[in-house]
Design an enzyme around this catalytic site. Structure first.
Site, PDB file in Angstrom:
ATOM      1  N   GLU A 115      28.191 -17.505   6.276  1.00  0.00           N
ATOM      2  CA  GLU A 115      29.091 -18.077   7.252  1.00  0.00           C
ATOM      3  C   GLU A 115      28.207 -17.908   8.744  1.00  0.00           C
ATOM      4  O   GLU A 115      28.198 -18.786   9.534  1.00  0.00           O
ATOM      5  CB  GLU A 115      30.455 -17.610   7.463  1.00  0.00           C
ATOM      6  CG  GLU A 115      31.290 -18.149   6.339  1.00  0.00           C
ATOM      7  CD  GLU A 115      32.399 -17.237   6.034  1.00  0.00           C
ATOM      8  OE1 GLU A 115      32.911 -16.274   6.723  1.00  0.00           O
ATOM      9  OE2 GLU A 115      33.155 -17.305   4.814  1.00  0.00           O
TER      10      GLU A 115
ATOM     11  N   GLU B  19      25.690 -13.166  -2.474  1.00  0.00           N
ATOM     12  CA  GLU B  19      26.776 -14.075  -2.213  1.00  0.00           C
ATOM     13  C   GLU B  19      26.175 -15.627  -2.336  1.00  0.00           C
ATOM     14  O   GLU B  19      25.843 -16.120  -1.313  1.00  0.00           O
ATOM     15  CB  GLU B  19      27.590 -13.817  -1.016  1.00  0.00           C
ATOM     16  CG  GLU B  19      27.728 -12.475  -0.650  1.00  0.00           C
ATOM     17  CD  GLU B  19      29.201 -12.477   0.148  1.00  0.00           C
ATOM     18  OE1 GLU B  19      30.240 -12.190  -0.319  1.00  0.00           O
ATOM     19  OE2 GLU B  19      28.995 -12.573   1.598  1.00  0.00           O
TER      20      GLU B  19
ATOM     21  N   SER C 203      34.503 -15.291  -3.982  1.00  0.00           N
ATOM     22  CA  SER C 203      35.748 -15.710  -4.635  1.00  0.00           C
ATOM     23  C   SER C 203      36.086 -14.653  -5.845  1.00  0.00           C
ATOM     24  O   SER C 203      36.199 -15.047  -7.079  1.00  0.00           O
ATOM     25  CB  SER C 203      35.853 -17.145  -5.180  1.00  0.00           C
ATOM     26  OG  SER C 203      35.394 -18.165  -4.117  1.00  0.00           O
TER      27      SER C 203
ATOM     28  N   ASN D 228      36.350  -8.056   3.386  1.00  0.00           N
ATOM     29  CA  ASN D 228      35.893  -8.631   4.741  1.00  0.00           C
ATOM     30  C   ASN D 228      37.044  -9.707   5.226  1.00  0.00           C
ATOM     31  O   ASN D 228      37.168 -10.640   4.544  1.00  0.00           O
ATOM     32  CB  ASN D 228      34.663  -9.850   4.463  1.00  0.00           C
ATOM     33  CG  ASN D 228      34.106 -10.630   5.470  1.00  0.00           C
ATOM     34  OD1 ASN D 228      34.555 -10.296   6.651  1.00  0.00           O
ATOM     35  ND2 ASN D 228      33.415 -11.376   5.371  1.00  0.00           N
ATOM     36  N   TRP D 229      37.758  -9.206   6.193  1.00  0.00           N
ATOM     37  CA  TRP D 229      38.804  -9.746   6.564  1.00  0.00           C
ATOM     38  C   TRP D 229      38.715 -11.035   7.324  1.00  0.00           C
ATOM     39  O   TRP D 229      39.729 -11.806   7.952  1.00  0.00           O
ATOM     40  CB  TRP D 229      39.682  -8.737   7.216  1.00  0.00           C
ATOM     41  CG  TRP D 229      40.124  -7.605   6.488  1.00  0.00           C
ATOM     42  CD1 TRP D 229      39.926  -7.547   5.228  1.00  0.00           C
ATOM     43  CD2 TRP D 229      41.108  -6.350   7.037  1.00  0.00           C
ATOM     44  NE1 TRP D 229      40.827  -6.307   4.898  1.00  0.00           N
ATOM     45  CE2 TRP D 229      41.467  -5.664   5.736  1.00  0.00           C
ATOM     46  CE3 TRP D 229      41.436  -6.055   8.275  1.00  0.00           C
ATOM     47  CZ2 TRP D 229      41.965  -4.329   5.961  1.00  0.00           C
ATOM     48  CZ3 TRP D 229      42.131  -4.937   8.369  1.00  0.00           C
ATOM     49  CH2 TRP D 229      42.386  -4.199   7.159  1.00  0.00           C
ATOM     50  N   LYS D 230      37.430 -11.176   7.737  1.00  0.00           N
ATOM     51  CA  LYS D 230      36.800 -12.378   8.679  1.00  0.00           C
ATOM     52  C   LYS D 230      37.871 -12.659   9.895  1.00  0.00           C
ATOM     53  O   LYS D 230      38.266 -11.554  10.451  1.00  0.00           O
ATOM     54  CB  LYS D 230      37.060 -13.725   7.820  1.00  0.00           C
ATOM     55  CG  LYS D 230      36.207 -13.492   6.267  1.00  0.00           C
ATOM     56  CD  LYS D 230      36.128 -14.929   5.659  1.00  0.00           C
ATOM     57  CE  LYS D 230      35.633 -14.629   4.296  1.00  0.00           C
ATOM     58  NZ  LYS D 230      34.849 -15.618   3.682  1.00  0.00           N
TER      59      LYS D 230
ATOM     60  N   GLY E   8      36.447 -11.441   0.048  1.00  0.00           N
ATOM     61  CA  GLY E   8      36.878 -11.905   1.462  1.00  0.00           C
ATOM     62  C   GLY E   8      38.331 -12.310   1.362  1.00  0.00           C
ATOM     63  O   GLY E   8      39.329 -11.316   1.326  1.00  0.00           O
ATOM     64  N   GLY E   9      38.537 -13.577   1.143  1.00  0.00           N
ATOM     65  CA  GLY E   9      40.230 -13.898   0.732  1.00  0.00           C
ATOM     66  C   GLY E   9      40.944 -12.824   0.027  1.00  0.00           C
ATOM     67  O   GLY E   9      42.153 -12.545   0.671  1.00  0.00           O
TER      68      GLY E   9
ATOM     69  N   GLY F 299      34.470 -18.315  -0.414  1.00  0.00           N
ATOM     70  CA  GLY F 299      35.453 -19.190  -0.023  1.00  0.00           C
ATOM     71  C   GLY F 299      35.824 -20.316  -0.644  1.00  0.00           C
ATOM     72  O   GLY F 299      36.767 -20.961  -0.102  1.00  0.00           O
TER      73      GLY F 299
ATOM     74  N   HIS G 127      25.591 -12.514   6.788  1.00  0.00           N
ATOM     75  CA  HIS G 127      26.642 -13.301   6.247  1.00  0.00           C
ATOM     76  C   HIS G 127      26.433 -14.769   6.215  1.00  0.00           C
ATOM     77  O   HIS G 127      26.019 -15.211   7.134  1.00  0.00           O
ATOM     78  CB  HIS G 127      28.150 -13.084   6.658  1.00  0.00           C
ATOM     79  CG  HIS G 127      29.112 -13.249   5.798  1.00  0.00           C
ATOM     80  ND1 HIS G 127      29.630 -14.480   5.645  1.00  0.00           N
ATOM     81  CD2 HIS G 127      29.935 -12.728   4.741  1.00  0.00           C
ATOM     82  CE1 HIS G 127      30.384 -14.770   4.970  1.00  0.00           C
ATOM     83  NE2 HIS G 127      30.796 -13.517   4.380  1.00  0.00           N
TER      84      HIS G 127
HETATM   85  C1  PEP Z   1      32.786 -13.023   1.753  1.00  0.00           C
HETATM   86  O1  PEP Z   1      33.638 -13.132   2.818  1.00  0.00           O
HETATM   87  O2  PEP Z   1      31.578 -12.672   1.882  1.00  0.00           O
HETATM   88  C2  PEP Z   1      33.398 -13.418   0.792  1.00  0.00           C
HETATM   89  C3  PEP Z   1      32.903 -13.587  -0.486  1.00  0.00           C
HETATM   90  O3  PEP Z   1      34.792 -14.435   0.774  1.00  0.00           O
HETATM   91  P1  PEP Z   1      35.492 -14.815  -0.697  1.00  0.00           P
HETATM   92  O4  PEP Z   1      35.783 -13.684  -1.389  1.00  0.00           O
HETATM   93  O5  PEP Z   1      36.854 -15.530   0.053  1.00  0.00           O
HETATM   94  O6  PEP Z   1      34.673 -16.005  -1.368  1.00  0.00           O
END
Ligand code: PEP
Length: 250
Positions: free
Chosen positions: A100, A170, A211, A9-11, A232-233, A176, A98
């Site tokens: 966020e 999640e 994470s 997930n490049w957000k 994500g990151g 994040g 998601h």
């Molecule tokens: C996500 O974007 O769903 C996510 C899990 O991000 P991260 O890996 O940065 O926690």
């Protein structure tokens, strides 16, 4: 065939140039000659970079997904993107719910359920994201919260249709933040989700997100009900993301 999924997930990161560079690096490594077809890699670029990324991965085994989808099929919804438009751009998957978006765009479980149905009706495979806040975990409400988020979608879409999608657990406190659920904490929730889906959900991919990095992925992916990761990151760095992907047991 049962599939495990590795999702990036490049957000809201990058430019067209960096998105294509990242996609190209991934595509060079993740192609039919080099990867186990039981593990599918999917990247979720920002909408404006989608067609460029789709072109960059066209000859690889990588699929494309959308970070969001409208619950409406067409009309006067300024700024929204319909599921049909996403299919038209080469998308195969869509994230719905998601954390966020639940938190910052006030998406309720009912709206998430509408998005799920809109995505599936257009031929997209939804990845339904669920998870508890830190307060809810501390109040021992984790399984209740997660099962309630899934139940809202089952009520609208039907159990069989939810089982044709993927679900990503999640924990909100892990997305994040650098905090990760322990493999035991994650497996406990995944096993509760598997039980909630019953017989119909025996092959539904259940992903863990929060994470994930190469240093913690192996233990998480070794859990019996974890069938891949939503990253994500760490998905913004090609080598790290490929290293995570290669730790998934198909
Ligand atoms: C996500 O974007 O769903 C996510 C899990 O991000 P991260 O890996 O940065 O926690």
């Amino acid at each position: 065939m049962f599939k495990s999924l590795i999702v990036g997930n490049w957000k809201m990161h990058g430019t067209a140039e960096t998105a294509v560079k990242l996609a190209t690096q991934l595509a060079e490594d993740w192609n039919a000659d080099t990867v186990d077809s039981a593990v599918e890699m999917i990247v979720f670029p920002p909408f404006v970079h989608m067609s460029a990324v789709a072109a960059a991965v066209a000859k690889s085994a990588i699929s494309i997904g959308a970070q969001n989808v409208s619950e409406y099929s067409a009309g006067a919804y300024t700024g929204e993107t319909s599921a049909e438009m996403l299919v038209d751009q080469g998308c195969k998957y869509a994230l719905v719910g998601h954390s966020e978006r639940r938190a910052m765009q006030n998406e309720s479980s009912e709206i998430v359920a509408e998005k799920f149905v809109a995505a599936q009706n257009a031929g997209l495979i939804p990845i339904l994201c669920v998870g508890e806040t830190l307060q809810q975990r501390q109040d021992n409400q984790t399984v209740e919260v997660v099962s309630g988020q899934i139940a809202a979608v089952i009520e609208r879409a039907g159990l069989q249709n939810v089982c044709r999608a993927a679900i990503a657990y999640e924990p909100v406190w892990a997305v994040g933040t650098g905090e990760t659920a322990s493999p035991e904490q994650a497996q406990q929730v995944h096993s509760a989700i598997r039980a909630q889906l019953g017989e119909a959900g025996i092959s539904t991919p259940l992903l863990y997100g929060g994470s994930v990095k190469a240093a913690n992925a192996a233990e998480l992916f070794a859990q019996p009900d974890i069938n891949g990761g939503l990253v994500g990151g760490a998905s913004l760095e090609a080598v790290e993301f490929l290293n995570i992907a290669k730790l998934i047991e198909a």
